[in-house]
Design an enzyme around this catalytic site. Structure first.
Site, PDB file in Angstrom:
ATOM      1  NE  ARG A  86      42.824  29.087 -17.158  1.00  0.00           N
ATOM      2  CZ  ARG A  86      42.860  27.982 -16.411  1.00  0.00           C
ATOM      3  NH1 ARG A  86      41.896  27.700 -15.577  1.00  0.00           N
ATOM      4  NH2 ARG A  86      43.881  27.187 -16.508  1.00  0.00           N
ATOM      5  NE  ARG A 125      48.992  18.121 -14.367  1.00  0.00           N
ATOM      6  CZ  ARG A 125      48.416  19.310 -14.469  1.00  0.00           C
ATOM      7  NH1 ARG A 125      47.957  19.900 -13.379  1.00  0.00           N
ATOM      8  NH2 ARG A 125      48.342  19.910 -15.619  1.00  0.00           N
TER       9      ARG A 125
HETATM   10  P1  AP5 Z   1      43.052  23.700 -15.467  1.00  0.00           P
HETATM   11  O1  AP5 Z   1      42.762  22.279 -15.184  1.00  0.00           O
HETATM   12  O2  AP5 Z   1      42.576  24.735 -14.534  1.00  0.00           O
HETATM   13  O3  AP5 Z   1      44.619  23.819 -15.735  1.00  0.00           O
HETATM   14  P2  AP5 Z   1      45.743  24.910 -15.310  1.00  0.00           P
HETATM   15  O4  AP5 Z   1      45.294  26.204 -14.781  1.00  0.00           O
HETATM   16  O5  AP5 Z   1      46.616  24.962 -16.507  1.00  0.00           O
HETATM   17  O6  AP5 Z   1      46.326  24.360 -14.070  1.00  0.00           O
HETATM   18  P3  AP5 Z   1      46.824  22.923 -13.824  1.00  0.00           P
HETATM   19  O7  AP5 Z   1      45.690  22.051 -13.398  1.00  0.00           O
HETATM   20  O8  AP5 Z   1      47.640  22.445 -14.996  1.00  0.00           O
HETATM   21  O9  AP5 Z   1      47.881  23.176 -12.679  1.00  0.00           O
HETATM   22  P4  AP5 Z   1      47.700  23.437 -11.127  1.00  0.00           P
HETATM   23  O10 AP5 Z   1      48.145  24.839 -10.829  1.00  0.00           O
HETATM   24  O11 AP5 Z   1      46.358  23.032 -10.629  1.00  0.00           O
HETATM   25  O12 AP5 Z   1      48.840  22.474 -10.603  1.00  0.00           O
HETATM   26  P5  AP5 Z   1      48.734  21.048  -9.867  1.00  0.00           P
HETATM   27  O13 AP5 Z   1      48.287  21.249  -8.471  1.00  0.00           O
HETATM   28  O14 AP5 Z   1      48.016  20.050 -10.708  1.00  0.00           O
HETATM   29  O15 AP5 Z   1      42.475  24.078 -16.918  1.00  0.00           O
HETATM   30  C1  AP5 Z   1      42.643  23.240 -18.027  1.00  0.00           C
HETATM   31  C2  AP5 Z   1      42.009  23.874 -19.270  1.00  0.00           C
HETATM   32  O16 AP5 Z   1      40.590  24.052 -19.041  1.00  0.00           O
HETATM   33  C3  AP5 Z   1      42.502  25.264 -19.654  1.00  0.00           C
HETATM   34  O17 AP5 Z   1      43.698  25.222 -20.417  1.00  0.00           O
HETATM   35  C4  AP5 Z   1      41.304  25.763 -20.468  1.00  0.00           C
HETATM   36  O18 AP5 Z   1      41.263  25.199 -21.756  1.00  0.00           O
HETATM   37  C5  AP5 Z   1      40.119  25.244 -19.665  1.00  0.00           C
HETATM   38  N1  AP5 Z   1      39.675  26.176 -18.595  1.00  0.00           N
HETATM   39  C6  AP5 Z   1      39.635  25.940 -17.245  1.00  0.00           C
HETATM   40  N2  AP5 Z   1      39.173  27.008 -16.590  1.00  0.00           N
HETATM   41  C7  AP5 Z   1      38.906  27.950 -17.530  1.00  0.00           C
HETATM   42  C8  AP5 Z   1      38.427  29.287 -17.459  1.00  0.00           C
HETATM   43  N3  AP5 Z   1      38.097  29.856 -16.280  1.00  0.00           N
HETATM   44  N4  AP5 Z   1      38.298  29.984 -18.617  1.00  0.00           N
HETATM   45  C9  AP5 Z   1      38.598  29.415 -19.808  1.00  0.00           C
HETATM   46  N5  AP5 Z   1      39.068  28.165 -19.943  1.00  0.00           N
HETATM   47  C10 AP5 Z   1      39.227  27.431 -18.812  1.00  0.00           C
HETATM   48  O19 AP5 Z   1      50.305  20.686  -9.843  1.00  0.00           O
HETATM   49  C11 AP5 Z   1      51.018  20.385 -11.025  1.00  0.00           C
HETATM   50  C12 AP5 Z   1      52.077  19.285 -10.733  1.00  0.00           C
HETATM   51  O20 AP5 Z   1      53.081  19.820  -9.880  1.00  0.00           O
HETATM   52  C13 AP5 Z   1      51.510  18.057 -10.002  1.00  0.00           C
HETATM   53  O21 AP5 Z   1      52.169  16.912 -10.484  1.00  0.00           O
HETATM   54  C14 AP5 Z   1      51.827  18.307  -8.516  1.00  0.00           C
HETATM   55  O22 AP5 Z   1      51.978  17.107  -7.791  1.00  0.00           O
HETATM   56  C15 AP5 Z   1      53.140  19.084  -8.620  1.00  0.00           C
HETATM   57  N6  AP5 Z   1      53.290  20.104  -7.574  1.00  0.00           N
HETATM   58  C16 AP5 Z   1      52.310  20.927  -7.088  1.00  0.00           C
HETATM   59  N7  AP5 Z   1      52.831  21.757  -6.162  1.00  0.00           N
HETATM   60  C17 AP5 Z   1      54.161  21.475  -6.088  1.00  0.00           C
HETATM   61  C18 AP5 Z   1      55.241  22.008  -5.303  1.00  0.00           C
HETATM   62  N8  AP5 Z   1      55.065  23.013  -4.434  1.00  0.00           N
HETATM   63  N9  AP5 Z   1      56.487  21.480  -5.487  1.00  0.00           N
HETATM   64  C19 AP5 Z   1      56.685  20.475  -6.384  1.00  0.00           C
HETATM   65  N10 AP5 Z   1      55.692  19.911  -7.134  1.00  0.00           N
HETATM   66  C20 AP5 Z   1      54.457  20.418  -6.989  1.00  0.00           C
END
Ligand code: AP5
Length: 216
Positions: A86, A125
């Site tokens: 990241r 979500r």
């Molecule tokens: P993390 O859990 O990795 O959160 P994120 O990157 O913000 O990603 P999300 O999990 O929120 O989203 P996603 O892209 O996985 O989407 P999802 O599939 O769930 O990290 C959380 C925290 O941890 C960070 O803020 C930080 O503090 C820390 N952290 C983690 N890694 C780190 C690192 N390497 N360095 C530093 N800090 C770190 O989908 C979202 C929603 O949309 C769901 O409801 C889903 O059903 C829906 N959806 C998905 N695809 C579609 C589609 N094509 N159409 C419609 N709806 C959809």
């Protein structure tokens, strides 16, 4: 096959990683999930990162690099990194780690989505409290109401960092700290973009099409 899924918060990285894990027998290394598991276990690390995560800020590179180094060894058939790297230092540390193990990255897939859609996705979500499978109030409900499609569990949770004020900080962290790694992979010739505005099945098809060229 070793791949990275990149994209802003809510792009669908976790949703797609779970599908690819099943299809290819790869190990999903989701750093957000790992940190949430540390928090749930009440470990010292979990306590240390709790406030940072809930505010939407990034955990330090040192912690994240150690966390991922300890998991890559267990991914014999290959891995899907979701949420790591990241930052540019994390991307460089990953390269060094893989080189040391004689491994390489096959493809980095960027899932692109409009910001307005992301706000709606995160607000709607909810995830299975047992296996972490991700659902959405309108776009993706479990097939049987109140029952996880993946593991059959009946409890779901919403994330503290999906509150609008934390979501704003997460977008800013992505723009400032994570987006700069895209040119890093572009220059290596391993970056491919897929359209994350398409529905979930279509995004999977796009990714599978990219990966089939590697597997072929
Ligand atoms: P993390 O859990 O990795 O959160 P994120 O990157 O913000 O990603 P999300 O999990 O929120 O989203 P996603 O892209 O996985 O989407 P999802 O599939 O769930 O990290 C959380 C925290 O941890 C960070 O803020 C930080 O503090 C820390 N952290 C983690 N890694 C780190 C690192 N390497 N360095 C530093 N800090 C770190 O989908 C979202 C929603 O949309 C769901 O409801 C889903 O059903 C829906 N959806 C998905 N695809 C579609 C589609 N094509 N159409 C419609 N709806 C959809």
């Amino acid at each position: 096959m070793n791949i990275i899924l990149l994209g802003p918060p809510g792009a669908g990285k976790g949703t797609q990683a779970k599908r690819l894990e099943e299809k290819y027998g790869l190990v999903q290394l989701g750093t957000g999930d790992m940190l949430r598991a540390e928090r749930a276990s009440g470990s010292a690390l979990g306590k240390e990162v709790q406030a940072i995560m809930d505010a939407g800020r990034l955990v330090s590179d040192d912690i994240m690099i150690k966390l991922i180094a300890s998991r890559i060894d267990g991914a014999a058939k290959g891995f899907i990194l979701d949420g790591f790297p990241r930052t540019v230092p994390q991307a460089q540390a990953l390269d060094a780690m893989l080189a040391q193990k004689g491994l390489k990255l096959d493809r980095v897939i960027e899932i692109t989505v409009d910001q307005a859609a992301l706000i709606d996705r995160l607000a709607g979500r909810f995830t299975c409290a047992n296996c972490g499978a991700s659902y959405h109030d309108t776009n993706h409900r479990p097939a049987r109401e109140g029952v996880c499609d993946v593991c059959g569990h009946k409890e779901f949770v919403r994330r503290a960092d999906d509150r609008p004020e934390a979501v704003r900080i997460r977008f800013e962290a992505y723009r400032q700290q994570t987006a700069p790694i895209l040119p890093y992979y572009q220059d290596k010739g391993i970056l491919t973009r897929v359209d994350g505005m398409a529905d979930i099945d279509e995004v999977t098809r796009q990714i599978v099409a990219v990966l089939s060229k590697i597997a072929a």
